[in-house]
Design a protein around this motif. Sequence first.
Motif, mmCIF file in Angstrom:
data_model
loop_
_atom_site.group_PDB
_atom_site.id
_atom_site.type_symbol
_atom_site.label_atom_id
_atom_site.label_comp_id
_atom_site.label_asym_id
_atom_site.label_seq_id
_atom_site.Cartn_x
_atom_site.Cartn_y
_atom_site.Cartn_z
ATOM 1 N N MET A 1 0.826 -1.183 0.000
ATOM 2 C CA MET A 1 0.000 0.000 0.000
ATOM 3 C C MET A 1 0.876 1.253 0.000
ATOM 4 S SD MET A 1 -3.143 0.148 2.636
ATOM 5 C CE MET A 1 -4.551 -0.813 2.278
ATOM 6 N N THR A 2 0.496 2.239 -0.740
ATOM 7 C CA THR A 2 1.256 3.472 -0.764
ATOM 8 C C THR A 2 0.826 4.363 0.398
ATOM 9 O OG1 THR A 2 -0.313 4.646 -2.127
ATOM 10 C CG2 THR A 2 1.379 3.377 -3.286
ATOM 11 N N GLU A 3 1.629 5.380 0.689
ATOM 12 C CA GLU A 3 1.280 6.336 1.739
ATOM 13 C C GLU A 3 -0.041 7.014 1.451
ATOM 14 O OE1 GLU A 3 3.856 9.480 3.433
ATOM 15 O OE2 GLU A 3 5.420 8.025 2.962
ATOM 16 N N LYS A 4 -0.256 7.370 0.202
ATOM 17 C CA LYS A 4 -1.479 8.057 -0.188
ATOM 18 C C LYS A 4 -2.705 7.177 0.079
ATOM 19 C CE LYS A 4 -2.336 11.475 -3.574
ATOM 20 N NZ LYS A 4 -1.999 12.037 -4.825
ATOM 21 N N THR A 5 -2.605 5.912 -0.239
ATOM 22 C CA THR A 5 -3.702 4.982 0.003
ATOM 23 C C THR A 5 -3.961 4.845 1.495
ATOM 24 O OG1 THR A 5 -3.078 3.777 -1.985
ATOM 25 C CG2 THR A 5 -4.566 2.665 -0.475
ATOM 26 N N LEU A 6 -2.907 4.759 2.290
ATOM 27 C CA LEU A 6 -3.061 4.663 3.739
ATOM 28 C C LEU A 6 -3.803 5.866 4.296
ATOM 29 C CD1 LEU A 6 0.293 3.299 5.154
ATOM 30 C CD2 LEU A 6 -1.964 2.323 5.450
ATOM 31 N N ALA A 7 -3.411 7.051 3.864
ATOM 32 C CA ALA A 7 -4.040 8.262 4.367
ATOM 33 C C ALA A 7 -5.529 8.294 4.041
ATOM 34 C CB ALA A 7 -3.349 9.493 3.795
ATOM 35 N N LYS A 8 -5.889 7.815 2.865
ATOM 36 C CA LYS A 8 -7.298 7.839 2.471
ATOM 37 C C LYS A 8 -8.131 6.852 3.276
ATOM 38 C CE LYS A 8 -7.024 9.550 -2.208
ATOM 39 N NZ LYS A 8 -7.315 9.328 -3.590
ATOM 40 N N THR A 9 -7.532 5.789 3.737
ATOM 41 C CA THR A 9 -8.292 4.782 4.470
ATOM 42 C C THR A 9 -8.210 4.976 5.984
ATOM 43 O OG1 THR A 9 -6.422 3.256 4.471
ATOM 44 C CG2 THR A 9 -8.002 3.067 2.644
ATOM 45 N N ASP A 10 -7.430 5.927 6.456
ATOM 46 C CA ASP A 10 -7.265 6.183 7.875
ATOM 47 C C ASP A 10 -8.302 7.218 8.322
ATOM 48 O OD1 ASP A 10 -6.485 6.778 10.436
ATOM 49 O OD2 ASP A 10 -4.438 7.310 9.916
ATOM 50 N N PRO A 11 -9.335 6.802 9.071
ATOM 51 C CA PRO A 11 -10.385 7.737 9.465
ATOM 52 C C PRO A 11 -9.894 8.864 10.367
ATOM 53 C CG PRO A 11 -10.776 5.562 10.431
ATOM 54 C CD PRO A 11 -9.588 5.451 9.537
ATOM 55 N N VAL A 12 -8.875 8.610 11.178
ATOM 56 C CA VAL A 12 -8.341 9.662 12.050
ATOM 57 C C VAL A 12 -7.670 10.744 11.213
ATOM 58 C CG1 VAL A 12 -6.689 10.175 13.891
ATOM 59 C CG2 VAL A 12 -8.087 8.103 14.012
ATOM 60 N N SER A 13 -6.868 10.340 10.231
ATOM 61 C CA SER A 13 -6.209 11.306 9.356
ATOM 62 C C SER A 13 -7.233 12.091 8.551
ATOM 63 C CB SER A 13 -5.250 10.604 8.390
ATOM 64 O OG SER A 13 -4.168 10.052 9.072
ATOM 65 N N ASP A 14 -8.256 11.400 8.073
ATOM 66 C CA ASP A 14 -9.307 12.071 7.302
ATOM 67 C C ASP A 14 -10.008 13.121 8.153
ATOM 68 O OD1 ASP A 14 -11.217 12.405 5.045
ATOM 69 O OD2 ASP A 14 -12.623 11.568 6.524
ATOM 70 N N LEU A 15 -10.369 12.771 9.376
ATOM 71 C CA LEU A 15 -11.047 13.723 10.262
ATOM 72 C C LEU A 15 -10.130 14.898 10.576
ATOM 73 C CD1 LEU A 15 -13.393 14.631 11.994
ATOM 74 C CD2 LEU A 15 -12.507 13.174 13.832
ATOM 75 N N GLN A 16 -8.882 14.620 10.874
ATOM 76 C CA GLN A 16 -7.926 15.695 11.175
ATOM 77 C C GLN A 16 -7.789 16.633 9.977
ATOM 78 O OE1 GLN A 16 -5.296 14.876 13.954
ATOM 79 N NE2 GLN A 16 -4.458 16.906 13.946
ATOM 80 N N ASP A 17 -7.704 16.069 8.781
ATOM 81 C CA ASP A 17 -7.614 16.887 7.566
ATOM 82 C C ASP A 17 -8.852 17.766 7.407
ATOM 83 O OD1 ASP A 17 -5.156 15.773 6.959
ATOM 84 O OD2 ASP A 17 -5.939 14.435 5.392
ATOM 85 N N ARG A 18 -10.018 17.202 7.680
ATOM 86 C CA ARG A 18 -11.255 17.983 7.553
ATOM 87 C C ARG A 18 -11.338 19.066 8.624
ATOM 88 N NH1 ARG A 18 -15.870 14.877 8.145
ATOM 89 N NH2 ARG A 18 -14.706 13.131 8.987
ATOM 90 N N MET A 19 -10.845 18.774 9.826
ATOM 91 C CA MET A 19 -10.815 19.789 10.888
ATOM 92 C C MET A 19 -9.887 20.934 10.489
ATOM 93 S SD MET A 19 -10.791 17.296 14.244
ATOM 94 C CE MET A 19 -10.902 18.553 15.522
ATOM 95 N N ILE A 20 -8.730 20.594 9.943
ATOM 96 C CA ILE A 20 -7.788 21.621 9.496
ATOM 97 C C ILE A 20 -8.403 22.462 8.386
ATOM 98 C CG2 ILE A 20 -5.586 21.972 8.261
ATOM 99 C CD1 ILE A 20 -4.525 19.559 9.949
ATOM 100 N N LYS A 21 -9.070 21.807 7.433
ATOM 101 C CA LYS A 21 -9.727 22.552 6.340
ATOM 102 C C LYS A 21 -10.746 23.544 6.890
ATOM 103 C CE LYS A 21 -9.420 20.045 2.043
ATOM 104 N NZ LYS A 21 -8.542 21.045 1.490
ATOM 105 N N GLU A 22 -11.517 23.117 7.886
ATOM 106 C CA GLU A 22 -12.490 24.027 8.495
ATOM 107 C C GLU A 22 -11.791 25.195 9.184
ATOM 108 O OE1 GLU A 22 -15.679 24.334 8.179
ATOM 109 O OE2 GLU A 22 -15.907 22.503 7.000
ATOM 110 N N LEU A 23 -10.710 24.924 9.885
ATOM 111 C CA LEU A 23 -9.996 25.998 10.583
ATOM 112 C C LEU A 23 -9.291 26.941 9.616
ATOM 113 C CD1 LEU A 23 -8.638 24.107 13.702
ATOM 114 C CD2 LEU A 23 -10.532 25.742 13.588
#
Length: 112
Positions: A1-23
């Motif tokens: 698995m590539t790093e990019k694939t891991l990030a997309k499947t990691d719900p914690v990373s996804d939520l953190q990314d969305r929180m950052i986008k909101e901020l």
Amino acid sequence: MTEKTLAKTDPVSDLQDRMIKELETVIDPELRIDLINLGLVYGLSLTDGVATVTMTLTTMGCPITQVLTQMIETSLKRLPEVNDVAIDLVWEPAWSPARMSRFARVALGYHQ
């Protein structure tokens, strides 16, 4: 698995990314740059629906603290996982312009 694939499947990373986008939508009314690019946010977490933002301000006694708090709450509550927001205001490490992103330094004309 590539790093990019891991990030997309990691719900914690996804939520953190969305929180950052909101901020990134929370613009400091005085400096006209968002909190993320200013380097004011030190940490983010979500526990039992409560988003905790560990952050600082550019100066103690900042007159817009209440305004920023309301803006942060409004932005993060757009996320379905967030029911409430807690702001953990810290003064260490102290904020300095070195914490700003390159974008913020250029936008503010800070060259050092």
